[in-house]
Design a protein around this motif. Sequence first.
Motif, PDB file in Angstrom:
ATOM      1  N   PRO A 130       0.876  -1.279  -0.038  1.00 33.58           N
ATOM      2  CA  PRO A 130       0.011  -0.009   0.026  1.00 33.58           C
ATOM      3  C   PRO A 130       0.753   1.368  -0.156  1.00 33.58           C
ATOM      4  CG  PRO A 130      -0.045  -0.900   2.016  1.00 33.58           C
ATOM      5  CD  PRO A 130       0.704  -1.871   1.221  1.00 33.58           C
ATOM      6  N   GLY A 131       2.152   1.255   0.270  1.00 37.28           N
ATOM      7  CA  GLY A 131       3.082   2.437   0.279  1.00 37.28           C
ATOM      8  C   GLY A 131       3.150   2.924  -0.980  1.00 37.28           C
ATOM      9  N   LYS A 132       3.025   2.180  -1.971  1.00 41.22           N
ATOM     10  CA  LYS A 132       2.996   2.771  -3.385  1.00 41.22           C
ATOM     11  C   LYS A 132       1.971   3.462  -3.868  1.00 41.22           C
ATOM     12  CE  LYS A 132       5.889  -0.745  -5.197  1.00 41.22           C
ATOM     13  NZ  LYS A 132       6.045  -1.951  -6.177  1.00 41.22           N
ATOM     14  N   MET A 133       0.546   3.415  -3.176  1.00 38.84           N
ATOM     15  CA  MET A 133      -0.550   3.886  -3.706  1.00 38.84           C
ATOM     16  C   MET A 133      -0.974   5.118  -2.534  1.00 38.84           C
ATOM     17  SD  MET A 133      -2.630   0.544  -4.327  1.00 38.84           S
ATOM     18  CE  MET A 133      -3.855   1.350  -5.107  1.00 38.84           C
ATOM     19  N   LEU A 134      -0.597   5.256  -1.373  1.00 35.23           N
ATOM     20  CA  LEU A 134      -1.084   6.016  -0.603  1.00 35.23           C
ATOM     21  C   LEU A 134      -0.218   7.233  -0.262  1.00 35.23           C
ATOM     22  CD1 LEU A 134      -2.701   3.477   2.106  1.00 35.23           C
ATOM     23  CD2 LEU A 134      -3.690   4.643  -0.071  1.00 35.23           C
ATOM     24  N   SER A 135      -0.744   8.555   0.046  1.00 29.10           N
ATOM     25  CA  SER A 135       0.019   9.418   0.467  1.00 29.10           C
ATOM     26  C   SER A 135       0.221   9.603   2.007  1.00 29.10           C
ATOM     27  CB  SER A 135      -0.801  10.607   0.070  1.00 29.10           C
ATOM     28  OG  SER A 135      -1.970  10.918   1.007  1.00 29.10           O
ATOM     29  N   ALA A 143       4.567   4.581   4.558  1.00 31.53           N
ATOM     30  CA  ALA A 143       4.679   5.412   3.111  1.00 31.53           C
ATOM     31  C   ALA A 143       5.999   5.343   2.640  1.00 31.53           C
ATOM     32  CB  ALA A 143       4.003   6.865   3.284  1.00 31.53           C
ATOM     33  N   TYR A 144       6.378   5.304   1.435  1.00 26.22           N
ATOM     34  CA  TYR A 144       7.783   5.690   0.848  1.00 26.22           C
ATOM     35  C   TYR A 144       7.953   7.230   0.981  1.00 26.22           C
ATOM     36  CZ  TYR A 144       7.279   0.874  -1.163  1.00 26.22           C
ATOM     37  OH  TYR A 144       7.452  -0.507  -1.091  1.00 26.22           O
ATOM     38  N   GLU A 152      27.237  12.529  -0.665  1.00 31.79           N
ATOM     39  CA  GLU A 152      27.531  11.176  -1.259  1.00 31.79           C
ATOM     40  C   GLU A 152      27.015  10.919  -2.460  1.00 31.79           C
ATOM     41  OE1 GLU A 152      26.344   8.589   2.018  1.00 31.79           O
ATOM     42  OE2 GLU A 152      27.622   9.274   3.586  1.00 31.79           O
ATOM     43  N   TYR A 153      26.252  11.599  -2.996  1.00 38.82           N
ATOM     44  CA  TYR A 153      25.521  11.364  -4.530  1.00 38.82           C
ATOM     45  C   TYR A 153      24.660  10.354  -4.439  1.00 38.82           C
ATOM     46  CZ  TYR A 153      29.588  14.486  -5.797  1.00 38.82           C
ATOM     47  OH  TYR A 153      30.460  15.667  -5.712  1.00 38.82           O
ATOM     48  N   THR A 154      23.853  10.174  -3.389  1.00 42.90           N
ATOM     49  CA  THR A 154      23.069   9.268  -3.205  1.00 42.90           C
ATOM     50  C   THR A 154      21.397   9.369  -3.169  1.00 42.90           C
ATOM     51  OG1 THR A 154      23.203   8.977  -0.891  1.00 42.90           O
ATOM     52  CG2 THR A 154      24.588   7.777  -2.442  1.00 42.90           C
ATOM     53  N   LEU A 155      20.412   9.043  -3.592  1.00 38.30           N
ATOM     54  CA  LEU A 155      18.941   8.823  -3.248  1.00 38.30           C
ATOM     55  C   LEU A 155      18.715   7.630  -2.668  1.00 38.30           C
ATOM     56  CD1 LEU A 155      16.147  10.394  -5.559  1.00 38.30           C
ATOM     57  CD2 LEU A 155      16.130   8.139  -4.439  1.00 38.30           C
ATOM     58  N   SER A 156      18.186   7.918  -1.346  1.00 44.72           N
ATOM     59  CA  SER A 156      17.711   6.560  -0.750  1.00 44.72           C
ATOM     60  C   SER A 156      16.134   6.367  -0.608  1.00 44.72           C
ATOM     61  CB  SER A 156      18.344   6.727   0.639  1.00 44.72           C
ATOM     62  OG  SER A 156      19.688   6.723   0.843  1.00 44.72           O
ATOM     63  N   LEU A 157      15.526   5.301  -0.821  1.00 44.46           N
ATOM     64  CA  LEU A 157      14.358   5.136  -0.608  1.00 44.46           C
ATOM     65  C   LEU A 157      13.860   4.408   0.283  1.00 44.46           C
ATOM     66  CD1 LEU A 157      11.286   5.312  -2.385  1.00 44.46           C
ATOM     67  CD2 LEU A 157      11.832   3.141  -3.107  1.00 44.46           C
ATOM     68  N   PHE A 158      12.873   4.987   1.143  1.00 39.33           N
ATOM     69  CA  PHE A 158      12.553   4.272   2.530  1.00 39.33           C
ATOM     70  C   PHE A 158      11.148   4.269   2.619  1.00 39.33           C
ATOM     71  CE2 PHE A 158      16.513   6.527   3.691  1.00 39.33           C
ATOM     72  CZ  PHE A 158      17.025   5.734   4.731  1.00 39.33           C
ATOM     73  N   LYS A 159      10.782   2.693   3.370  1.00 43.05           N
ATOM     74  CA  LYS A 159       9.337   2.829   3.349  1.00 43.05           C
ATOM     75  C   LYS A 159       9.404   2.720   5.016  1.00 43.05           C
ATOM     76  CE  LYS A 159       5.620  -0.610   2.696  1.00 43.05           C
ATOM     77  NZ  LYS A 159       5.433  -2.104   2.271  1.00 43.05           N
ATOM     78  N   TYR A 267       4.620   9.064  -5.903  1.00 41.42           N
ATOM     79  CA  TYR A 267       3.221   9.296  -5.769  1.00 41.42           C
ATOM     80  C   TYR A 267       3.579  10.858  -5.378  1.00 41.42           C
ATOM     81  CZ  TYR A 267       3.798   8.785  -0.987  1.00 41.42           C
ATOM     82  OH  TYR A 267       4.429   8.625   0.638  1.00 41.42           O
ATOM     83  N   LYS A 268       1.958  11.583  -5.735  1.00 40.29           N
ATOM     84  CA  LYS A 268       1.845  13.007  -5.370  1.00 40.29           C
ATOM     85  C   LYS A 268       1.913  13.184  -3.774  1.00 40.29           C
ATOM     86  CE  LYS A 268      -0.938  16.934  -6.617  1.00 40.29           C
ATOM     87  NZ  LYS A 268      -2.253  17.494  -7.020  1.00 40.29           N
ATOM     88  N   ASN A 269       2.686  14.261  -3.572  1.00 39.87           N
ATOM     89  CA  ASN A 269       3.008  14.557  -1.886  1.00 39.87           C
ATOM     90  C   ASN A 269       3.859  13.613  -1.315  1.00 39.87           C
ATOM     91  OD1 ASN A 269       1.070  16.635  -2.125  1.00 39.87           O
ATOM     92  ND2 ASN A 269      -0.887  15.531  -1.689  1.00 39.87           N
ATOM     93  N   MET A 270       4.553  12.797  -1.914  1.00 39.01           N
ATOM     94  CA  MET A 270       5.563  11.975  -1.637  1.00 39.01           C
ATOM     95  C   MET A 270       6.597  12.923  -0.927  1.00 39.01           C
ATOM     96  SD  MET A 270       8.023   9.093  -3.401  1.00 39.01           S
ATOM     97  CE  MET A 270       8.781   7.913  -2.547  1.00 39.01           C
ATOM     98  N   PRO A 271       7.075  12.648   0.392  1.00 36.01           N
ATOM     99  CA  PRO A 271       8.042  13.392   1.190  1.00 36.01           C
ATOM    100  C   PRO A 271       9.343  13.195   0.381  1.00 36.01           C
ATOM    101  CG  PRO A 271       6.697  12.176   2.818  1.00 36.01           C
ATOM    102  CD  PRO A 271       6.484  11.526   1.332  1.00 36.01           C
ATOM    103  N   VAL A 272      10.167  14.264   0.272  1.00 36.61           N
ATOM    104  CA  VAL A 272      11.552  14.431  -0.342  1.00 36.61           C
ATOM    105  C   VAL A 272      12.129  15.465   0.795  1.00 36.61           C
ATOM    106  CG1 VAL A 272      13.055  14.805  -2.169  1.00 36.61           C
ATOM    107  CG2 VAL A 272      10.576  13.923  -2.689  1.00 36.61           C
ATOM    108  N   GLU A 273      13.535  14.624   1.259  1.00 33.45           N
ATOM    109  CA  GLU A 273      14.184  15.466   2.069  1.00 33.45           C
ATOM    110  C   GLU A 273      15.804  15.619   1.293  1.00 33.45           C
ATOM    111  OE1 GLU A 273      16.115  15.685   6.489  1.00 33.45           O
ATOM    112  OE2 GLU A 273      14.542  14.117   6.156  1.00 33.45           O
TER     113      GLU A 273
END
Length: 277
Positions: A130-135, A143-144, A152-159, A267-273
């Motif tokens: 469900p993390g792929k589908m929900l805000s 949520a992702y 470090e030139y990295t993008l880390s994806l967390f759930k 997904y829309k509104n996905m948090p990005v730090e």
Amino acid sequence: MDIKIDKDAVKKFMRDLVTLRTVWIDRGYGRWVVRKKMHPVTRCICAVGVFLIGLFIYKGYFSNDAVNLNVAAAKNIEPEIRRVRNISQIVRVRDNEVLVPLDNLKPSGNLAKLPDKIDFGEPDTIIKDPGKMLSPSQNNDGAYRIYINKSEYTLSLFKGNELVKTYPVAVGRNAGNKQRVGDNRTPEGEFHIVSIENSVSWKHDFRDGKGIIKGAYGPWFLRLDANGWKGIGIHGTHDPDSVRTMATEGCIRLRNEDIRDLRQYAYKNMPVEIREN
């Protein structure tokens, strides 16, 4: 008084009316895209035609007899529509739970009537992730979210707090937090995705003497609400060798295969730090 008509000019004008014209549109920050547009006269004719057709439909549909029939039909089906809406909303998204299969609704007369008990049978859709589908507001714990480490030139994806995968990235040419438009720095802070845009046909001139580059943004552009900085996003690239370097004008750049993979989780509104380290 004789009036001479330039036949060639008339033929050219008629050709222009039925030919799509190529127009370059400036999307800002040196990014230009190509659009096909009709001749203004042709657009005007089409608009008038659509208006007349709509007026004809409106006059025909909303005649007195038609209105009476529509009102009567609406009164009969409104309770059933309300019930169908309610059942389509009774869906809890957790591992191994399913969406309500509306095919189980049995007809009563000409309308769908809900049975007292619903036999779910085989699930129509099993939502395992469900993390792929929900805000975040819907699924705060699972949520992702994205964390970008510039140094470090990295993008880390967390759930939630669990690291799912890491991608190499390129960041702004200049170090530090963004201060002004055109300083080629990647902004830092807590942002979110405002839109996911297909960027396959986008072009850009990096002002490096190579001219306009087709496919400069790869297949996807995840646009960020970057605290007022416009045009900042996470996207692909035409130059995969630039990944793991300071190469961009402020965006986060991934290899095309990586942005395609990340797109599946975005997904829309996905948090990005975004942080320096």
